[in-house]
Write an enzyme that holds these catalytic residues in place. Structure first.
Site: not given
Ligand code: BGC
Length: 785
Positions: A256
């Protein structure tokens, strides 16, 4: 088919398969060659993003880069890979969010949503769509509940698999997120999901397992949080043992965004791609670790190989020159929203609205004019179009019916009730009132949990006051997760429309006016009050630790066990028609875990309009060694029936559908005994049930050790023999004369101690060394559960 035709067909298929394999072999050869040419620095760089949204290219070796973009209910593609893409993202179709998709319980429909998303991703040059999220809605307060499917692992997993298969059918990859036990937003970058192993497997791994096994996502996104004390991004247990070895995951793990804490530990654990490109710092650390021998280059090579496999696959499947099909996708998004709408109350058939019953319809509530259609955070799509219910109803349904409107509340101020008196006037003059209300955007957000489950005071007060002057009051709810409904008894109808996406307004109108018969059912329990919810005392956790104290009893599993009446139960939803269940049949009343069971049931549409029913199959273990939920959803299907029509649906249950996860033995066990198989319209509306007997053919390790009680050793025939070898004299003194197997009643106290104590309990008849020897002998033993 004639023999010759069949033969040439088979030859063709075989050739095609061979060709594919040949192509794959070529790609793998090329990758092996590239790995031999890459420097350590380049290898490490490939294991990290280039910028916000792309992987690292290596131009000197013609290694391309690919684009990753959010997800999940539409594309959020930034104008360039190095721009964050909030507010300036490219327009794309905003579909209903996962809560809504799950309420359709329709895997074919969700597959088609995936296909459309895949098409749109191709049109925008995106190779990996960051979704779906299959985390369990453990608490109603979870800030991201709108982005997740369900409180149930099977429903979540099946929805996730359908979505992935749909997207990937278009040559675009997905990122199954957030792996795993990512159920709280508060302190999400650090919190430890303190979940016991059994619960982890039964609830928090199962949806991922289903999605991986059924759909092989190209990527899995590791979570921010820690799980059982270890960061998700650096858990070898999760990323290698479970994901790769147990489930056969063939893709790559993506972190993530900014989820990595220790890059080297993460790489060792099986983390492929650090996203985004944080800074050169982590790469330098990894390069240093390789150079000083801390990180084996073979580990890095394996990661690089798998990353390049995905990159080359994405490139090979990329389609050029596609454009968004705005109108077609918008129309489809409207259909999806209508399928998700869940009718919770419909007294005296207040709905659907027709010109024969109502001449004047009042629409009240700012949401009707300024729709709330998605959640807050990284999933925010910039829609290609945006419908409002007020406009759609006026234009499409307002010809023969007079439509009036009042704002009712002020979205800028939750406590402002000054608009209610005007709304009451409009309501009193109409034949029926539709109150559009629910949760404003800031109530449901990534990164922030809810602190209560109430709608804004102004919405609740508005509904109460309107219902006092208008008996035909229908509340049209817009929210991504459960809310309380203090006014429920005073209104005639409630339609839950979730966060319906850019075309949600049309879908809602179609249901309200009867063009579409509502067929959504709740994928999450709506509680009466927050205090009734399973994780009430353990959410959002404290001091960085979230105790999953409710264990396997999440959602309906908890309400069932505690006999708590929910506001609306899991699986519930009404229709404009009615259904009858009959003829529940099981393939056998006596089966084995190996054979499994086929269950069929007949559903009839007994009403006057065509409708869809979601048939749910629950399994209960009536007597179990371990605590189990009263019942668990194992299968479901959605079918359409015209009035008077009947259809038989059938389900195949296998060993896993009867099993619990035994944490001590680290395995799924289907115990012998009675199971109740129930066909149901909701978790609280069991229509028919059958009891069957299952004989387990499993042979599982006994796993007695030095802390197992004497009595357990005694009660087991195999270990009793061994006890008799080691401590015959003492045993003679505690058993009933004439019945050697029976322990004398007053000896209860002496036999309920761990074996380790028996050297002194037997006054030395068995020594400590002999206890250990005895335990060793028993370790080999197995039993049929
Ligand atoms: C979120 C993800 C997301 C990623 C990119 C993160 O903060 O938890 O779900 O895909 O950011 O935006």
């Amino acid at each position: 088919m004639k023999k010759t035709v069949l033969f040439s067909f088979l030859v063709l298929i075989t050739m095609n398969l061979k060709a594919q394999t040949q192509q794959e072999i070529e790609v793998q050869k090329k990758i092996t060659q590239l790995i031999s040419e890459l420097t350590i620095e380049e290898k490490v760089a490939l294991c990290s993003g280039r910028d916000d949204w792309s992987t690292m290219p290596i131009e000197r070796l013609d290694i391309p880069w690919i684009w990753l973009a959010d997800g999940p209910h539409g594309l959020r593609r930034a104008p360039a890979t190095n721009k964050p893409g909030y507010g300036d993202q490219l327009p794309a179709t905003c579909f209903p969010t996962a809560s809504a998709l799950a309420a359709t319980w329709d895997v074919d429909l969700v597959y088609k949503v995936g296909q459309t998303l895949g098409d749109e991703a191709q049109a925008q040059g995106v190779s990996v769509l960051l979704g779906p999220g299959v985390n369990i809605k453990r608490s109603v307060l979870g800030g991201r509940n709108f982005e997740y499917f369900s409180e149930d692992p099977i429903l979540s997993g099946e929805m996730g698999a359908a979505y992935i298969n749909g997207v990937q059918s278009q040559g675009v990859g997905t990122s199954l997120k957030h792996f795993t036990a990512n159920n709280v937003e508060t302190m999400r970058m650090f919190n430890n999901s303190n979940v016991d192993t059994r619960t982890l497997h039964e609830l928090y791994l199962t949806p991922f397992e289903i999605a991986v096994k059924k759909a092989q996502p190209w990527t899995v996104m590791a979570c921010y949080n820690r799980v059982q004390g270890e960061y998700g991004t650096q858990s070898e247990f999760l990323l290698t043992d479970i994901l790769k070895k147990d489930w056969g995951f063939k893709g790559i793990v993506v972190s993530d965004w900014f989820a990595i804490v220790d890059r080297v530990a993460a790489m060792k654990a099986g983390m492929h791609l650090e996203m985004p490109n944080v800074s050169p710092v982590n790469n330098a650390i990894a390069v240093e670790a390789i150079k000083n021998g801390e990180l084996d280059i073979a580990v890095v090579d394996a990661l690089v190989k798998e990353i390049l496999t995905v990159v080359f696959k994405a490139k090979a499947l990329q389609k050029e020159g596609l454009e968004l099909n705005v109108e077609k996708d918008h129309a489809f998004a409207r259909k999806v929203a209508s399928e998700a709408a869940t009718l919770l109350k419909n007294e005296q058939n207040v709905l659907p609205i027709s010109k024969d019953t109502y001449k004047k319809v009042a629409i009240i509530g700012e949401f009707a004019a300024a729709p709330r259609y998605q959640g807050n955070g990284s999933s925010q799509v910039r829609p290609t179009k945006l419908d409002s219910a007020l406009e759609i109803i006026k234009n499409e349904y307002g010809k023969d019916i007079e439509i009036t409107y009042a704002q009712g509340y002020n979205l800028a101020d939750d406590n402002d009730t000054s608009l209610i008196s005007e709304a009451k006037k409009v309501a009193a003059e109409a034949d029926v009132v539709l109150v559009f209300s629910g949760l404003p955007l800031q109530y449901e957000s990534e990164g922030i949990d809810r602190t209560h489950i109430n709608m804004p005071p102004s919405h609740n007060k508005l509904i109460s006051e309107i219902s006092a002057v208008q008996k035909n009051t229908v509340v049209v709810l817009t929210n991504g997760s459960a809310v309380t409904m203090p006014w429920l008894n005073n209104v005639s109808g409630v339609l839950e429309t979730w966060l319906g996406g850019q075309a949600g307004a049309g879908g809602i109108a179609d249901v309200l006016f009867g063009k579409v018969n509502p067929s959504g059912k709740l994928a999450e329990t709506f509680p009466m009050r927050l205090e009734d919810t399973p994780a009430f005392f353990n959410f959002p956790g404290e001091q960085g630790d979230v105790l999953y104290g409710e264990r396997i009893f999440v959602g309906y599993r908890y309400y069932d066990g505690r006999k708590i009446e929910p506001l609306f139960p899991f699986g519930y939803g009404l229709s404009y028609t009615s259904f009858e269940y009959s003829d529940l049949k099981v393939s056998s009343k006596n089966t084995t875990d190996k054979e499994g069971l086929t269950v069929s049931v007949t559903i009839k549409n007994t009403g006057k309009v065509t409708g869809k029913e979601i048939v749910q199959l629950y399994v209960s273990d009536t007597k179990s060694t371990l605590q189990r939920p009263e019942k668990e959803l194992k299968k479901f299907v959605k079918i359409e029936l015209v009035p008077g029509e009947s259809k038989e649906v059938s389900f195949k249950l296998n060993s896993r559908d009867f099993s619990y996860f035994d944490a001590k033995r680290n395995m799924w066990i289907a115990e012998s005994g009675e199971y109740v198989i129930a066909a149901a319209a909701s978790s609280r509306d069991i229509k028919l049930s059958e009891t069957i007997n299952l004989q387990s053919t499993q042979q599982v390790p006994l796993m007695f050790d030095e802390y197992t009680f004497f009595l357990e050793y005694w009660n087991n025939k195999q270990t009793r023999e061994i006890l008799l070898e080691y401590m015959p004299n003492w045993i003679r003194g505690i058993v009933t004369e004439g019945d050697e197997a029976e322990i004398r009643e007053y000896q209860g106290f002496m036999v309920e101690h761990p074996m380790i104590k028996y050297p002194y309990i037997t006054h030395g008849e068995i020594t400590h060394e002999q206890v250990i020897e005895l335990v060793e002998k028993c370790k080999e033993l197995t039993y049929k559960p």
